[in-house]
Design a protein around this motif. Structure first.
Motif, PDB file in Angstrom:
ATOM      1  N   GLU A  71      -5.150  -4.479   9.431  1.00  0.00           N
ATOM      2  CA  GLU A  71      -5.989  -3.390   8.928  1.00  0.00           C
ATOM      3  C   GLU A  71      -5.305  -2.046   9.151  1.00  0.00           C
ATOM      4  OE1 GLU A  71      -9.669  -1.854   7.271  1.00  0.00           O
ATOM      5  OE2 GLU A  71      -8.589  -3.743   7.167  1.00  0.00           O
ATOM      6  N   ARG A  72      -4.615  -1.902  10.293  1.00  0.00           N
ATOM      7  CA  ARG A  72      -3.858  -0.668  10.568  1.00  0.00           C
ATOM      8  C   ARG A  72      -2.816  -0.431   9.481  1.00  0.00           C
ATOM      9  NH1 ARG A  72      -1.746  -1.480  16.527  1.00  0.00           N
ATOM     10  NH2 ARG A  72      -3.503  -2.770  17.053  1.00  0.00           N
ATOM     11  N   LYS A  73      -2.112  -1.497   9.126  1.00  0.00           N
ATOM     12  CA  LYS A  73      -1.068  -1.376   8.102  1.00  0.00           C
ATOM     13  C   LYS A  73      -1.672  -0.957   6.766  1.00  0.00           C
ATOM     14  CE  LYS A  73       2.627  -3.863   5.831  1.00  0.00           C
ATOM     15  NZ  LYS A  73       3.289  -5.111   5.586  1.00  0.00           N
ATOM     16  N   ARG A  74      -2.785  -1.561   6.394  1.00  0.00           N
ATOM     17  CA  ARG A  74      -3.430  -1.228   5.124  1.00  0.00           C
ATOM     18  C   ARG A  74      -3.908   0.228   5.104  1.00  0.00           C
ATOM     19  NH1 ARG A  74      -8.041  -0.477   2.916  1.00  0.00           N
ATOM     20  NH2 ARG A  74      -9.294  -0.904   4.755  1.00  0.00           N
ATOM     21  N   LEU A  75      -4.547   0.646   6.193  1.00  0.00           N
ATOM     22  CA  LEU A  75      -5.038   2.013   6.276  1.00  0.00           C
ATOM     23  C   LEU A  75      -3.899   3.025   6.283  1.00  0.00           C
ATOM     24  CD1 LEU A  75      -7.898   1.526   8.881  1.00  0.00           C
ATOM     25  CD2 LEU A  75      -8.166   2.035   6.443  1.00  0.00           C
ATOM     26  N   SER A  76      -2.812   2.692   6.968  1.00  0.00           N
ATOM     27  CA  SER A  76      -1.649   3.579   7.023  1.00  0.00           C
ATOM     28  C   SER A  76      -1.017   3.723   5.635  1.00  0.00           C
ATOM     29  CB  SER A  76      -0.625   3.032   8.021  1.00  0.00           C
ATOM     30  OG  SER A  76       0.484   3.874   8.108  1.00  0.00           O
ATOM     31  N   GLU A  77      -0.886   2.604   4.931  1.00  0.00           N
ATOM     32  CA  GLU A  77      -0.319   2.660   3.571  1.00  0.00           C
ATOM     33  C   GLU A  77      -1.205   3.494   2.644  1.00  0.00           C
ATOM     34  OE1 GLU A  77       0.159  -1.424   2.445  1.00  0.00           O
ATOM     35  OE2 GLU A  77       1.972  -1.669   3.646  1.00  0.00           O
ATOM     36  N   GLU A  78      -2.513   3.344   2.793  1.00  0.00           N
ATOM     37  CA  GLU A  78      -3.456   4.127   1.991  1.00  0.00           C
ATOM     38  C   GLU A  78      -3.273   5.626   2.266  1.00  0.00           C
ATOM     39  OE1 GLU A  78      -8.221   4.875   2.094  1.00  0.00           O
ATOM     40  OE2 GLU A  78      -7.548   2.809   2.375  1.00  0.00           O
ATOM     41  N   PHE A  79      -3.120   5.978   3.532  1.00  0.00           N
ATOM     42  CA  PHE A  79      -2.920   7.374   3.915  1.00  0.00           C
ATOM     43  C   PHE A  79      -1.619   7.923   3.324  1.00  0.00           C
ATOM     44  CE2 PHE A  79      -1.029  10.494   6.841  1.00  0.00           C
ATOM     45  CZ  PHE A  79      -1.999  11.465   6.810  1.00  0.00           C
ATOM     46  N   TRP A  80      -0.522   7.195   3.491  1.00  0.00           N
ATOM     47  CA  TRP A  80       0.776   7.701   3.027  1.00  0.00           C
ATOM     48  C   TRP A  80       0.850   7.740   1.507  1.00  0.00           C
ATOM     49  CZ3 TRP A  80       3.290  10.786   5.844  1.00  0.00           C
ATOM     50  CH2 TRP A  80       3.235  10.677   7.226  1.00  0.00           C
ATOM     51  N   ASN A  81       0.170   6.850   0.815  1.00  0.00           N
ATOM     52  CA  ASN A  81       0.106   6.940  -0.646  1.00  0.00           C
ATOM     53  C   ASN A  81      -0.605   8.217  -1.068  1.00  0.00           C
ATOM     54  OD1 ASN A  81       1.477   4.540  -1.108  1.00  0.00           O
ATOM     55  ND2 ASN A  81      -0.389   3.326  -1.212  1.00  0.00           N
ATOM     56  N   ALA A  82      -1.669   8.565  -0.361  1.00  0.00           N
ATOM     57  CA  ALA A  82      -2.393   9.803  -0.659  1.00  0.00           C
ATOM     58  C   ALA A  82      -1.540  11.025  -0.330  1.00  0.00           C
ATOM     59  CB  ALA A  82      -3.701   9.848   0.112  1.00  0.00           C
ATOM     60  N   VAL A  83      -0.774  10.962   0.761  1.00  0.00           N
ATOM     61  CA  VAL A  83       0.120  12.076   1.114  1.00  0.00           C
ATOM     62  C   VAL A  83       1.201  12.241   0.047  1.00  0.00           C
ATOM     63  CG1 VAL A  83       1.846  12.886   2.776  1.00  0.00           C
ATOM     64  CG2 VAL A  83      -0.318  11.960   3.597  1.00  0.00           C
TER      65      VAL A  83
END
Length: 101
Positions: A71-83
């Motif tokens: 879940e950490r990996k998924r949330l992190s990828e979501e954040f960096w895609n938005a960045v």
């Protein structure tokens, strides 16, 4: 006969608690701030070091909250895609006349 069923593990079981965090990919203020700081660095090495620092902070926060690694990996990828999307919006255009189309 009923006493025999009182100590079954089924009656002692409680479901695991699951923490639901606000999606980091929706934290617009933080996303804009990270994108602006990333763009403000003079070299790509400085920008990359900043991105690593931010990612470490995000991972530490997720770990403290008890979020599972997948879940950490998924949330992190979501954040960096938005960045990345915000960086593309904030980056000055190379077209004459600026970013206005």
């Amino acid at each position: 006969m009923i006493d025999r069923y009182k100590n079954l593990p089924l009656f002692e079981w409680t479901p695991a608690c699951r923490l639901i965090t606000f999606p980091p990919g929706k934290q617009v203020g933080i996303i804009r701030q990270v994108a602006a700081k990333w763009l403000g660095h003079r070299s790509s090495q400085q920008a990359d070091a900043y991105a690593i620092q931010v990612d470490d902070e995000i991972q530490d926060r997720f770990s403290l909250l008890g979020i599972l690694p997948d879940e950490r990996k998924r949330l992190s990828e979501e954040f960096w895609n938005a960045v990345r999307a915000e960086i593309a919006k904030q980056r000055p255009s190379s077209r004459p006349g600026g970013s206005a189309a």
